[in-house]
Design a protein around this motif. Sequence first.
Motif, PDB file in Angstrom:
ATOM      1  N   LYS A  29     -44.412 -21.539   8.692  1.00 38.04           N
ATOM      2  CA  LYS A  29     -45.345 -20.618   9.369  1.00 38.04           C
ATOM      3  C   LYS A  29     -44.870 -19.170   9.314  1.00 38.04           C
ATOM      4  CE  LYS A  29     -46.710 -23.922  12.879  1.00 38.04           C
ATOM      5  NZ  LYS A  29     -46.087 -24.320  14.099  1.00 38.04           N
ATOM      6  N   LEU A  30     -43.541 -18.977   9.457  1.00 42.36           N
ATOM      7  CA  LEU A  30     -43.078 -17.612   9.729  1.00 42.36           C
ATOM      8  C   LEU A  30     -42.109 -16.988   8.735  1.00 42.36           C
ATOM      9  CD1 LEU A  30     -42.560 -18.013  13.570  1.00 42.36           C
ATOM     10  CD2 LEU A  30     -44.298 -16.626  12.471  1.00 42.36           C
ATOM     11  N   ARG A  31     -41.456 -17.792   7.889  1.00 41.19           N
ATOM     12  CA  ARG A  31     -40.415 -17.188   7.062  1.00 41.19           C
ATOM     13  C   ARG A  31     -40.681 -17.406   5.584  1.00 41.19           C
ATOM     14  NH1 ARG A  31     -35.116 -19.489   7.635  1.00 41.19           N
ATOM     15  NH2 ARG A  31     -34.238 -17.578   6.787  1.00 41.19           N
ATOM     16  N   HIS A  32     -40.268 -16.412   4.806  1.00 40.25           N
ATOM     17  CA  HIS A  32     -40.279 -16.624   3.366  1.00 40.25           C
ATOM     18  C   HIS A  32     -38.828 -16.831   2.943  1.00 40.25           C
ATOM     19  CE1 HIS A  32     -40.856 -16.257  -0.850  1.00 40.25           C
ATOM     20  NE2 HIS A  32     -39.940 -15.287  -0.878  1.00 40.25           N
ATOM     21  N   ILE A  33     -38.547 -17.973   2.350  1.00 40.56           N
ATOM     22  CA  ILE A  33     -37.154 -18.233   1.977  1.00 40.56           C
ATOM     23  C   ILE A  33     -36.972 -17.987   0.492  1.00 40.56           C
ATOM     24  CG2 ILE A  33     -35.313 -19.969   1.960  1.00 40.56           C
ATOM     25  CD1 ILE A  33     -36.903 -21.159   4.384  1.00 40.56           C
ATOM     26  N   LYS A  34     -35.957 -17.190   0.180  1.00 40.57           N
ATOM     27  CA  LYS A  34     -35.712 -16.850  -1.230  1.00 40.57           C
ATOM     28  C   LYS A  34     -35.137 -18.054  -1.974  1.00 40.57           C
ATOM     29  CE  LYS A  34     -34.943 -11.917  -0.787  1.00 40.57           C
ATOM     30  NZ  LYS A  34     -33.954 -10.851  -0.939  1.00 40.57           N
ATOM     31  N   ALA A  35     -35.411 -18.101  -3.261  1.00 38.42           N
ATOM     32  CA  ALA A  35     -34.917 -19.228  -4.074  1.00 38.42           C
ATOM     33  C   ALA A  35     -33.387 -19.220  -4.094  1.00 38.42           C
ATOM     34  CB  ALA A  35     -35.453 -19.099  -5.491  1.00 38.42           C
ATOM     35  N   TYR A  36     -32.804 -20.396  -4.182  1.00 38.91           N
ATOM     36  CA  TYR A  36     -31.340 -20.547  -4.172  1.00 38.91           C
ATOM     37  C   TYR A  36     -30.720 -19.751  -5.311  1.00 38.91           C
ATOM     38  CZ  TYR A  36     -26.782 -22.811  -4.148  1.00 38.91           C
ATOM     39  OH  TYR A  36     -25.443 -23.046  -4.088  1.00 38.91           O
ATOM     40  N   ASP A  37     -29.758 -18.937  -4.969  1.00 38.55           N
ATOM     41  CA  ASP A  37     -29.095 -18.127  -5.989  1.00 38.55           C
ATOM     42  C   ASP A  37     -27.615 -18.515  -6.009  1.00 38.55           C
ATOM     43  OD1 ASP A  37     -27.646 -16.141  -7.302  1.00 38.55           O
ATOM     44  OD2 ASP A  37     -29.136 -14.595  -6.825  1.00 38.55           O
ATOM     45  N   ASP A  38     -27.256 -19.298  -6.999  1.00 39.58           N
ATOM     46  CA  ASP A  38     -25.922 -19.879  -7.069  1.00 39.58           C
ATOM     47  C   ASP A  38     -24.820 -18.822  -7.021  1.00 39.58           C
ATOM     48  OD1 ASP A  38     -24.670 -22.378  -7.163  1.00 39.58           O
ATOM     49  OD2 ASP A  38     -24.009 -21.967  -9.212  1.00 39.58           O
ATOM     50  N   VAL A  39     -24.975 -17.802  -7.858  1.00 38.59           N
ATOM     51  CA  VAL A  39     -23.920 -16.789  -7.975  1.00 38.59           C
ATOM     52  C   VAL A  39     -23.753 -16.061  -6.650  1.00 38.59           C
ATOM     53  CG1 VAL A  39     -23.207 -14.700  -9.198  1.00 38.59           C
ATOM     54  CG2 VAL A  39     -24.358 -16.565 -10.427  1.00 38.59           C
ATOM     55  N   LEU A  40     -24.877 -15.664  -6.098  1.00 45.91           N
ATOM     56  CA  LEU A  40     -24.845 -14.909  -4.847  1.00 45.91           C
ATOM     57  C   LEU A  40     -24.218 -15.742  -3.726  1.00 45.91           C
ATOM     58  CD1 LEU A  40     -26.446 -12.126  -3.875  1.00 45.91           C
ATOM     59  CD2 LEU A  40     -27.641 -13.815  -2.507  1.00 45.91           C
ATOM     60  N   LEU A  41     -24.671 -16.985  -3.606  1.00 45.65           N
ATOM     61  CA  LEU A  41     -24.198 -17.799  -2.487  1.00 45.65           C
ATOM     62  C   LEU A  41     -22.768 -18.280  -2.701  1.00 45.65           C
ATOM     63  CD1 LEU A  41     -27.411 -19.707  -1.440  1.00 45.65           C
ATOM     64  CD2 LEU A  41     -26.509 -17.569  -0.605  1.00 45.65           C
ATOM     65  N   LYS A  42     -22.404 -18.496  -3.957  1.00 42.79           N
ATOM     66  CA  LYS A  42     -20.992 -18.856  -4.219  1.00 42.79           C
ATOM     67  C   LYS A  42     -20.092 -17.684  -3.836  1.00 42.79           C
ATOM     68  CE  LYS A  42     -20.558 -22.905  -6.749  1.00 42.79           C
ATOM     69  NZ  LYS A  42     -21.359 -23.266  -7.907  1.00 42.79           N
ATOM     70  N   GLY A  43     -20.577 -16.475  -4.058  1.00 39.16           N
ATOM     71  CA  GLY A  43     -19.839 -15.267  -3.667  1.00 39.16           C
ATOM     72  C   GLY A  43     -19.605 -15.262  -2.174  1.00 39.16           C
ATOM     73  N   LEU A  44     -20.575 -15.754  -1.447  1.00 42.15           N
ATOM     74  CA  LEU A  44     -20.483 -15.779   0.014  1.00 42.15           C
ATOM     75  C   LEU A  44     -19.385 -16.738   0.479  1.00 42.15           C
ATOM     76  CD1 LEU A  44     -21.664 -15.196   2.869  1.00 42.15           C
ATOM     77  CD2 LEU A  44     -23.298 -17.023   2.463  1.00 42.15           C
ATOM     78  N   CYS A  45     -19.264 -17.872  -0.190  1.00 44.49           N
ATOM     79  CA  CYS A  45     -18.310 -18.860   0.323  1.00 44.49           C
ATOM     80  C   CYS A  45     -17.002 -18.886  -0.461  1.00 44.49           C
ATOM     81  CB  CYS A  45     -18.931 -20.249   0.375  1.00 44.49           C
ATOM     82  SG  CYS A  45     -19.345 -20.890  -1.223  1.00 44.49           S
TER      83      CYS A  45
END
Length: 708
Positions: A206-222
């Motif tokens: 209803k309320l959020r647009h979720i961006k497609a999974y970005d491996d590089v970006l999210l791996k950078g996060l963890c």
Amino acid sequence: MAILLIDSYDSFTYNLRSLIETSTGEKVITIHNDSIPYTSLLEFLPYFKAIIVGPGPGHPSIASDVGLIPYLFDGSLEVDIPILGICLGFQSLCLSQGCDVSRLDLIKHGQVYPVNHFSEHELFKGVPQGFESVRYHSLYVPELNDKLVKLASTVEEHNHKEIIMGVGHVDKPWFGVQYHPESICSFFGGQLVKNFMSLANEYNGKLRHIKAYDDVLLKGLCKKTEIPKLITNEVREAPQFFKFKEIDNGKKAIEICDLLNSKESEFVLLNSASFPGDWSIIGLPSASTSVYISHSTDSPDTVTIKKNSVTTQVSLNGGNIWSYISEFISDKLSKNLDTEQGFPFIGGLLGMFSYEEGEFIHVSNLPKLTSSEIPDTKLVYVEDCILIDHSTEKTYITTLNPETDIEIISQLVQSEHTLINSRLSIPTTKIVKPTYEEYTAQFSKCQEYLSNGDSYELCLTSSTEIHIPNNVTSWEIYKTLTLKNPSPYSAFFKFKDCCLISSSPERFVKWDDKHCELRPIKGTVRKTPEMDFNKASAILNTAKEIGENLMIVDLIRHDLYSFLSRVEVQKLMQVEEYTTVYQLVSVIQGQFEKNGYQGIDILSKSLPPGSMTGAPKKRSVELLQQLENRRRGLYSGVCGYWSVDNHSDWSVIIRSLYHYVDDVQNDDSVSVWRIGAGGAITVLSDLQGEWEELLTKLDSALQIFRLN
Ligand SMILES: C=C(O[C@@H]1C=C(C(=O)O)C=C[C@H]1O)C(=O)O
Ligand SMILES: NC(=O)CC[C@H](N)C(=O)O
């Protein structure tokens, strides 16, 4: 798309990650609550369907305990993100909404309670009333305000007070549970997470647009929590060379070693003459092929290697002792050699790692044990061995070295020898035991930490010094100990700078190419003529002992889930009988995946053993360091082997004696030996009981000494 899991340095986080992944099929990205500042996390939030805020030590109002968590609940986002808080996460949610967080009058750590839920809320859809769940908390939320609704609760048996176990926010997609859905003894944890994700998906739709999974970006996060694999090369199919011979020989391992000792032949011994270890391994170092590897945590960046009598210091070049030994063995390492005989070891590394070689210990803050640096890793690489299979009583000589003449070893082993009389007791000039006063003070400090919510269980230990005249040899001490206290993981390691004599009953980890198995012991009852198996089982079947064991089972599952996705508890809290004690034992097995992490990865990251620290491990180790203010040395470490065909087995160094070469008195005429002893302290422990348990464990080794 993924779920963000925020870890507050708890010891159950990876159990939670596994629960989320298996129940929802979603990818989980795990970060610590202080991995990045909240402002930097903001740019990543649109990629996540939801956030799960995990449990942890400490208090939700203490900034260093919760890091960025309070910002998640400050309501500053234009569109809120669905969040499920667990235990510390739940308390953080309630605190952020203005509720009080107080201390329970009877703290619950590792205890199973029936939980009821209300108003047929979606969060508990498909979950029956009175479902059993494990509680690990000192703090609780006594009352809710109008921003939060009670969704579940349990009732304390001592005062019939209701304790809130689940909440939902009135207008935000935020939920929380006080209990631990990921514990091995909790039910419907997966259903809870699934229900939360259905609520989250409905809200997001209803309320959020979720961006497609970005491996590089999210791996950078963890990045911070990702652990590199120690073995990266393809291992060979079989060892380059391996030869063995069965010999006709009725000698026990101890007799063979006694013979070797009488001939001044060097050996190391793992003497698993009784269940569950069913082989004895005698490693025969040789001048030409053996390599000695030493590492001291006081000089973390170098390793000392001795080969062909030449000693060299090698820089670790930014690596650590684990990367060093992995590299050392990698060109020799082969797949499991599945011989008909089922050899556990065909040559490889034998030795030990101290407590301080494990994670989270700040050695530089601790006084030194002896005047010179002591080895924290001590390993010898051997190619020649004698193996004894206790189930068939067969003896084998094995070698990885084409130059070894097996006949010479066979003849030596088969030569005439009668066990040189072992001493009935070992003379000592002085025994310095821990004092009851000191223990009392440490015990009450433990209780303080436990009730503040800083730890759920602390394995408090002590050190005893034994002064032994130098005319008594370490081999004599070993023979006497193993006679009086036979144990499945008995061991004898004598090196130039240290010696270990172990009568350990506890396996830490065993692995091969396919599986690893951990076998924690927690829960101890002294054996007396009046105490039989049934009586001991009744004592070990109480909330105190079960809680102690459960916490370590959950901790070990976490240690394994940090690397593996398939982890199974094969035995939960079975009573086992030993020479002087009854113990509660659990068995946890993990399965390796192709091209994934291996046994050495697990060993390197799971030390010190959870049964010697308590949980959550990081905080408990830090608290114990403050409290004990001494190095444990080899006590609480592990000893064992890593065979070149990737079979490996390590036991916990307890009920053991150890000595460092510089630890001498009276102009070198007396050697100082040490024994550590202790036990898990929980809120259900009583001082007298724990003190007696410590003395019982101490006695399993101390019984061999007499004061001269
Ligand atoms: C700390 C010791 O033992 C550990 C503590 C146990 C317990 O608390 O019941 C049992 C076995 C070991 O994991 C020791 O033997 O010194
Ligand atoms: N398991 C937890 O997250 C515990 C939270 C908090 N430290 C308490 O003791 O209540």
